[in-house]
Design a protein around this motif. Sequence first.
Motif, PDB file in Angstrom:
ATOM      1  N   SER A  45       0.802  -1.212   0.000  1.00 54.18           N
ATOM      2  CA  SER A  45       0.000   0.000   0.000  1.00 54.18           C
ATOM      3  C   SER A  45       0.832   1.258   0.000  1.00 54.18           C
ATOM      4  O   SER A  45       0.395   2.281  -0.489  1.00 54.18           O
ATOM      5  N   ASP A  69       3.678 -10.382   0.150  1.00 50.97           N
ATOM      6  CA  ASP A  69       2.802 -10.575   1.304  1.00 50.97           C
ATOM      7  C   ASP A  69       2.968  -9.480   2.350  1.00 50.97           C
ATOM      8  O   ASP A  69       2.436  -9.591   3.464  1.00 50.97           O
ATOM      9  N   ALA A 106       2.421  -5.596   3.774  1.00 53.55           N
ATOM     10  CA  ALA A 106       1.541  -4.433   3.653  1.00 53.55           C
ATOM     11  C   ALA A 106       2.358  -3.151   3.661  1.00 53.55           C
ATOM     12  O   ALA A 106       2.081  -2.219   2.907  1.00 53.55           O
ATOM     13  N   LYS A 143       0.445  -8.475   5.455  1.00 56.81           N
ATOM     14  CA  LYS A 143      -0.951  -8.306   5.045  1.00 56.81           C
ATOM     15  C   LYS A 143      -1.890  -9.178   5.877  1.00 56.81           C
ATOM     16  O   LYS A 143      -3.064  -8.862   6.045  1.00 56.81           O
ATOM     17  N   ARG A 144      -1.349 -10.296   6.385  1.00 56.42           N
ATOM     18  CA  ARG A 144      -2.181 -11.240   7.132  1.00 56.42           C
ATOM     19  C   ARG A 144      -1.419 -11.735   8.356  1.00 56.42           C
ATOM     20  O   ARG A 144      -0.287 -11.327   8.604  1.00 56.42           O
ATOM     21  N   LEU A 186      -0.989  -8.445  10.753  1.00 60.54           N
ATOM     22  CA  LEU A 186      -2.163  -7.618  10.462  1.00 60.54           C
ATOM     23  C   LEU A 186      -2.846  -7.138  11.741  1.00 60.54           C
ATOM     24  O   LEU A 186      -3.347  -6.013  11.815  1.00 60.54           O
TER      25      LEU A 186
END
Length: 425
Positions: free
Chosen positions: A2, A61, A63, A73-74, A21
């Motif tokens: 992002s 993967d 963010a 991200k997770r 996350l």
Amino acid sequence: MSQHANDIFLSAVLDRPVISLSGREVGKLLDVAMSPGDPLPVVHHLLVKTTTGTRRVAFSDLALFNQVVVSLKREPESLPNLPVAENEVLMRRDILDKQIVDVDGAKVVRVNDLKLALTGNGLCLSAVDVGFRGILRRLGYLKAWDFLGGALHRQLPAKEIDWLLVAPLEANLSQLTLTVTRDKLSDMHPADLANIIAQLPHRNVTAVLNSIDLEAAGEAIGEMEPEMSSRVLSQLESAHAADVLEEMPPDEAADVLAELSDEKARELLAQMDPEDAEKVQELLEHEDDSAGGLMNNEFLFVPPEATVEETLAQVRLLADEIDNIYYVYVLDKDERVQGVTSLKRLLLARGEEPIAGIMSRNPKTVQVDSSLEDVLELVVEYKFAAVPVLEEDGRMAGIVSADDIMEHFLPFALRWKQYKALRNF
């Protein structure tokens, strides 16, 4: 991803907490793995040190990845743990604090930090910091130093080298070395390349010589003192060393082989092209302090009946194979010198004119067992660019160039200065 910082230094993100996350700390950023890109290497995945071991997380993967935060991200449990890739290249382990070749500045430098930049291909390795700023940044003192420098109006300059202009020395980094970088190394002046090789740790010499073409390697090794050249050559595989020797003028190759053990010299000669090996072997049979020991047995010659046009054609044909062309010698069928002509006289003559009509007869010569002082006397008195060397039976054996004889008689102080400049090898 992002968001990113445009430029990120590796030291700013190493050992940073990696956040999931949900905001939970997963571990610490241990290292950053690269993969080849066009044109710059691209970040492929991260190594995260957790309480249970090391996880490999794909860059896709993440963010966030910047000098403030590294986040996923997770949750890590839902992310795949990438397998260890063959020939994995890690920035901290393989590049940081290692030596590299600055092909633009023609020197060996130490990597103090690495700069990452966001491009259309992802996050790429764009430059290396080889200056004092990189050291201060890693110690956490750079901001204070910049503040002090601003107050004193003396800013510390950045010393960064574009990745396009460096050549990594570690063997496993060859996949990240660009073709343009290899070409730049090969295009360096042989003296600059020799100086670089002399600065390298022994274990890195092979990597550099393997990354350049054989001709460039031969020219660089020829610029070194024979003792040092033999040390460099002995680190190569025998087949590679023999190929490099074939690219060197026979006299320089003979000087290098003379510094090796008899067994090693015979081994390399056996792997060389038979014609090249014969020329080198012939020179090894002469005493070092004689004209035969310093001569080069590659020279241009034509028969007395040749025309100027035919002689020029011979020059064009063989110019690429002979190290230096000063004169064209005229030899009879028994290989005895009938005369000599300079290239200038050759170029000014008419094409149909016989070479015998423009050559200088009865040229000054020396014997293979003549002293080097005798050669020097002719070079100085007559300002020759080269002196022909004859066998006992009068056949022409080779030439001693003015460059070689003057280098031999350089003042000791200058030779010592050259030695000290290369003594770090």
